[in-house]
Design an enzyme around this catalytic site. Structure first.
Site, PDB file in Angstrom:
ATOM      1  N   SER A 139      48.020  39.700  42.489  1.00  0.00           N
ATOM      2  CA  SER A 139      47.109  40.832  42.388  1.00  0.00           C
ATOM      3  C   SER A 139      46.122  40.658  41.247  1.00  0.00           C
ATOM      4  O   SER A 139      46.473  40.218  40.157  1.00  0.00           O
ATOM      5  CB  SER A 139      47.894  42.126  42.142  1.00  0.00           C
ATOM      6  OG  SER A 139      48.406  42.649  43.325  1.00  0.00           O
ATOM      7  N   ASP A 198      39.742  49.148  44.369  1.00  0.00           N
ATOM      8  CA  ASP A 198      40.853  48.578  43.592  1.00  0.00           C
ATOM      9  C   ASP A 198      40.312  47.490  42.661  1.00  0.00           C
ATOM     10  O   ASP A 198      40.476  46.295  42.894  1.00  0.00           O
ATOM     11  CB  ASP A 198      41.912  48.014  44.542  1.00  0.00           C
ATOM     12  CG  ASP A 198      43.166  47.546  43.821  1.00  0.00           C
ATOM     13  OD1 ASP A 198      43.335  47.895  42.633  1.00  0.00           O
ATOM     14  OD2 ASP A 198      43.973  46.831  44.447  1.00  0.00           O
ATOM     15  N   HIS A 239      45.231  48.520  40.466  1.00  0.00           N
ATOM     16  CA  HIS A 239      46.657  48.857  40.601  1.00  0.00           C
ATOM     17  C   HIS A 239      47.531  48.074  39.629  1.00  0.00           C
ATOM     18  O   HIS A 239      48.674  48.451  39.382  1.00  0.00           O
ATOM     19  CB  HIS A 239      47.131  48.690  42.051  1.00  0.00           C
ATOM     20  CG  HIS A 239      47.343  47.285  42.503  1.00  0.00           C
ATOM     21  ND1 HIS A 239      46.447  46.610  43.306  1.00  0.00           N
ATOM     22  CD2 HIS A 239      48.358  46.421  42.286  1.00  0.00           C
ATOM     23  CE1 HIS A 239      46.911  45.402  43.566  1.00  0.00           C
ATOM     24  NE2 HIS A 239      48.072  45.254  42.952  1.00  0.00           N
TER      25      HIS A 239
END
Length: 256
Positions: free
Chosen positions: A210, A116, A71
């Site tokens: 992230s 992911d 992402h």
């Protein structure tokens, strides 16, 4: 309440994922409840940057390949990316490198955040040393309640308007998929087969961390993916389970 703090333009430009139940990917860069850290203790940690700002983390897999979250790389071109290695500070020290290409897992689903994970290929090979080193990939999912550490750059309190430049880390406990989707926590069936969780009261990775590493012992066991708020009670941080995507990483690292 769900949190997504846009600290810099680069964060706003890259955000595009939708996660389970409206929960948001961890894109603005913070370690809550942690401490300042030195890159020599986390030499695999990298800062992924766009427009001169840190927006995601990553881990060194090989001299050319960085493991991060899928992402982080939506709606972005490799030419816009820079990767800083070997520095405790995202804005100085170490080396700032360009990216030649990246690959997102073919099964990545932004609606449910399965798979992911992504790979970055650097334009030049790294030279390993005390502050730059690869990390091994976990071969199996760690057990529930195992000691783990997550690292990254970012704000230290929810809604804090500034992003500290020094690397930080926090100790957490592994929460297995089965436990994470149980009534003990608040996610239920949003926890999919490619995910693992980690939790400690008042401690968490959050938006912007992230793509960064969740480590048990000397192995990369998770990639920071998504979560409900920052260190919210009853809501662990959610990570991509590296053991599940290990074969994809090793095979694709050789082929692009």
């Amino acid at each position: 309440m769900l949190k997504f703090v846009i600290l810099v333009c680069s964060v706003a430009c890259v955000f595009g994922a939708v996660v389970p139940g409206g929960m948001l990917p961890q894109l603005d860069g913070r370690i809550v409840g942690g401490f300042e850290a030195d890159i020599e203790d986390f030499p695999w940690q990298v800062s992924i940057q766009r427009g001169g700002y840190h927006f995601c983390g990553g881990s060194i897999y090989s001299p050319e390949i960085i493991v991060t979250a899928a992402h982080c790389l939506e709606k972005i071109d490799a030419s816009q990316l820079r990767v800083r290695v070997g520095g405790s500070y995202w804005d100085e020290e170490g080396s700032l490198l360009t990216v030649s290409n990246f690959k997102i897992h073919e099964k990545y689903d932004a609606m449910i955040m399965w798979y992911d994970v992504a790979l970055l290929k650097l334009s030049s090979k790294l030279t390993y040393g005390a502050t730059v080193k690869n990390i091994e990939l976990a071969k199996e999912t760690p057990p529930d309640n195992a000691d783990a550490v997550v690292s990254g750059w970012g704000t230290i309190y929810e809604n804090y308007p500034y992003m500290p430049v020094q690397l930080r880390s926090v100790d957490v406990k592994i929460v297995s998929r089965e436990v994470c989707r149980s009534d003990e926590y608040g996610y239920g069936n949003a926890i999919g087969p490619t995910m693992i969780c980690a939790y400690a009261v008042g401690k968490d990775a959050c938006q912007g961390d992230s793509g960064g590493p969740l480590v048990v012992g000397e192995a990369l066991v998770g990639v920071v993916s998504w979560g409900e708020g920052c260190a919210y009670p009853g809501f662990p941080g959610v990570y991509t389970d590296v053991s599940v995507v290990r074969s994809w990483i090793t095979e694709n690292a050789k082929s692009f």
